[in-house]
Design a protein around this motif. Structure first.
Motif, PDB file in Angstrom:
ATOM      1  N   ALA A   1       0.823  -1.212   0.000  1.00  0.00           N
ATOM      2  CA  ALA A   1       0.000   0.000   0.000  1.00  0.00           C
ATOM      3  C   ALA A   1       0.858   1.263   0.000  1.00  0.00           C
ATOM      4  CB  ALA A   1      -0.950  -0.002   1.200  1.00  0.00           C
ATOM      5  N   GLU A   2       2.112   1.145   0.463  1.00  0.00           N
ATOM      6  CA  GLU A   2       3.052   2.269   0.475  1.00  0.00           C
ATOM      7  C   GLU A   2       3.917   2.304  -0.785  1.00  0.00           C
ATOM      8  OE1 GLU A   2       5.456   2.169   3.995  1.00  0.00           O
ATOM      9  OE2 GLU A   2       3.747   2.468   5.314  1.00  0.00           O
ATOM     10  N   GLY A   3       3.713   1.354  -1.693  1.00  0.00           N
ATOM     11  CA  GLY A   3       4.484   1.320  -2.925  1.00  0.00           C
ATOM     12  C   GLY A   3       5.698   0.412  -2.899  1.00  0.00           C
ATOM     13  N   VAL A   4       5.861  -0.374  -1.841  1.00  0.00           N
ATOM     14  CA  VAL A   4       6.975  -1.311  -1.736  1.00  0.00           C
ATOM     15  C   VAL A   4       6.601  -2.591  -2.478  1.00  0.00           C
ATOM     16  CG1 VAL A   4       8.364  -2.701  -0.144  1.00  0.00           C
ATOM     17  CG2 VAL A   4       7.718  -0.362   0.486  1.00  0.00           C
ATOM     18  N   THR A   5       7.485  -3.062  -3.330  1.00  0.00           N
ATOM     19  CA  THR A   5       7.256  -4.317  -4.043  1.00  0.00           C
ATOM     20  C   THR A   5       7.643  -5.484  -3.142  1.00  0.00           C
ATOM     21  OG1 THR A   5       7.738  -3.238  -6.147  1.00  0.00           O
ATOM     22  CG2 THR A   5       7.875  -5.652  -6.095  1.00  0.00           C
ATOM     23  N   VAL A   6       6.707  -6.400  -2.952  1.00  0.00           N
ATOM     24  CA  VAL A   6       6.942  -7.592  -2.155  1.00  0.00           C
ATOM     25  C   VAL A   6       6.897  -8.786  -3.094  1.00  0.00           C
ATOM     26  CG1 VAL A   6       6.116  -9.025  -0.240  1.00  0.00           C
ATOM     27  CG2 VAL A   6       5.917  -6.536  -0.099  1.00  0.00           C
ATOM     28  N   THR A   7       7.936  -9.610  -3.046  1.00  0.00           N
ATOM     29  CA  THR A   7       8.011 -10.799  -3.896  1.00  0.00           C
ATOM     30  C   THR A   7       7.973 -12.048  -3.024  1.00  0.00           C
ATOM     31  OG1 THR A   7      10.437 -10.767  -3.854  1.00  0.00           O
ATOM     32  CG2 THR A   7       9.349  -9.588  -5.672  1.00  0.00           C
ATOM     33  N   THR A   8       7.813 -13.182  -3.673  1.00  0.00           N
ATOM     34  CA  THR A   8       7.821 -14.456  -2.967  1.00  0.00           C
ATOM     35  C   THR A   8       9.103 -15.193  -3.301  1.00  0.00           C
ATOM     36  OG1 THR A   8       5.417 -14.557  -3.088  1.00  0.00           O
ATOM     37  CG2 THR A   8       6.564 -16.611  -2.585  1.00  0.00           C
ATOM     38  N   GLY A   9       9.837 -15.578  -2.261  1.00  0.00           N
ATOM     39  CA  GLY A   9      11.098 -16.285  -2.434  1.00  0.00           C
ATOM     40  C   GLY A   9      10.876 -17.750  -2.770  1.00  0.00           C
ATOM     41  N   PRO A  10      11.960 -18.476  -3.017  1.00  0.00           N
ATOM     42  CA  PRO A  10      11.861 -19.878  -3.435  1.00  0.00           C
ATOM     43  C   PRO A  10      11.224 -20.812  -2.408  1.00  0.00           C
ATOM     44  CG  PRO A  10      14.147 -19.273  -3.006  1.00  0.00           C
ATOM     45  CD  PRO A  10      13.334 -18.021  -2.939  1.00  0.00           C
ATOM     46  N   LEU A  11      11.237 -20.412  -1.151  1.00  0.00           N
ATOM     47  CA  LEU A  11      10.626 -21.235  -0.106  1.00  0.00           C
ATOM     48  C   LEU A  11       9.267 -20.693   0.341  1.00  0.00           C
ATOM     49  CD1 LEU A  11      13.816 -21.935   2.044  1.00  0.00           C
ATOM     50  CD2 LEU A  11      12.746 -23.414   0.324  1.00  0.00           C
ATOM     51  N   GLY A  12       8.730 -19.758  -0.443  1.00  0.00           N
ATOM     52  CA  GLY A  12       7.437 -19.171  -0.127  1.00  0.00           C
ATOM     53  C   GLY A  12       7.498 -17.977   0.796  1.00  0.00           C
ATOM     54  N   GLU A  13       8.707 -17.571   1.192  1.00  0.00           N
ATOM     55  CA  GLU A  13       8.847 -16.424   2.085  1.00  0.00           C
ATOM     56  C   GLU A  13       8.568 -15.126   1.324  1.00  0.00           C
ATOM     57  OE1 GLU A  13      13.074 -17.223   0.572  1.00  0.00           O
ATOM     58  OE2 GLU A  13      11.195 -18.297   0.796  1.00  0.00           O
ATOM     59  N   LEU A  14       7.996 -14.170   2.012  1.00  0.00           N
ATOM     60  CA  LEU A  14       7.714 -12.863   1.425  1.00  0.00           C
ATOM     61  C   LEU A  14       8.946 -11.988   1.617  1.00  0.00           C
ATOM     62  CD1 LEU A  14       4.059 -12.443   2.676  1.00  0.00           C
ATOM     63  CD2 LEU A  14       4.828 -13.130   0.403  1.00  0.00           C
ATOM     64  N   MET A  15       9.367 -11.328   0.528  1.00  0.00           N
ATOM     65  CA  MET A  15      10.642 -10.614   0.548  1.00  0.00           C
ATOM     66  C   MET A  15      10.520  -9.218  -0.047  1.00  0.00           C
ATOM     67  SD  MET A  15      13.168 -13.663  -0.712  1.00  0.00           S
ATOM     68  CE  MET A  15      14.594 -12.768  -0.110  1.00  0.00           C
ATOM     69  N   VAL A  16      11.450  -8.346   0.392  1.00  0.00           N
ATOM     70  CA  VAL A  16      11.567  -6.986  -0.129  1.00  0.00           C
ATOM     71  C   VAL A  16      13.013  -6.787  -0.556  1.00  0.00           C
ATOM     72  CG1 VAL A  16      11.445  -4.529   0.471  1.00  0.00           C
ATOM     73  CG2 VAL A  16       9.721  -6.120   1.363  1.00  0.00           C
TER      74      VAL A  16
END
Length: 148
Positions: free
Chosen positions: A95-110
């Motif tokens: 919501a603040e404009g930060v891109t959050v991705t999903t890592g290879p183990l399903g972890e949420l990452m920035v």
């Protein structure tokens, strides 16, 4: 449970530091610990944020302390209350404009290169003329991965 004066001072220092993280940026538990002068206590930073009050009438609470902007030194969103807690944090960051991705183990990452905030001193300290210690390093990548 009531806190000791020392614990309350630590929680207040954490909350005050976290309030200075700009929207759309993130930092690590370890960096907050370093900024408040207790580099050996990144896990306690996480504990402080875990116990952030929800009551908006209190001076520090979920609405005025941007807890979502603090993640691990590896850029991973803590899996507390998994999976809802990390998803809520990711949504708040997005919501603040930060891109959050999903890592290879399903972890949420920035991506800390793109969204990281790692000043040598807090803006409030800099405004008061506080100089950073010369022996501080600027690289949080070597910090231990800290979760709550």
């Amino acid at each position: 449970m009531p806190r000791t004066e020392e614990a309350q001072a630590f929680f207040t220092a954490v909350y005050t530091a976290v309030q200075q993280i700009p929207p759309g940026r993130v930092t690590s538990y370890a960096h907050i610990a370093k900024l408040i002068g207790t580099p050996q206590r990144p896990r306690q930073v996480g504990t402080s944020l875990k116990h952030l009050p929800t009551d908006p009438s209190l001076p520090y609470n979920h609405t005025n302390v941007p807890w979502q902007r603090v993640i691990s030194a590896k850029g991973i969103i803590s899996p507390r209350s998994y999976p809802a807690g990390s998803r809520n944090q990711a949504a708040a960051l997005e919501a603040e404009g930060v891109t959050v991705t999903t890592g290879p183990l399903g972890e949420l990452m920035v991506d800390l290169v793109e969204f990281g905030w790692f000043p040598r001193v807090l803006p409030s300290d800099a405004a008061m003329g506080v100089e950073p210690d010369d022996d501080e390093d600027d690289d949080d990548e070597d910090d231990e991965d800290e979760d709550e």
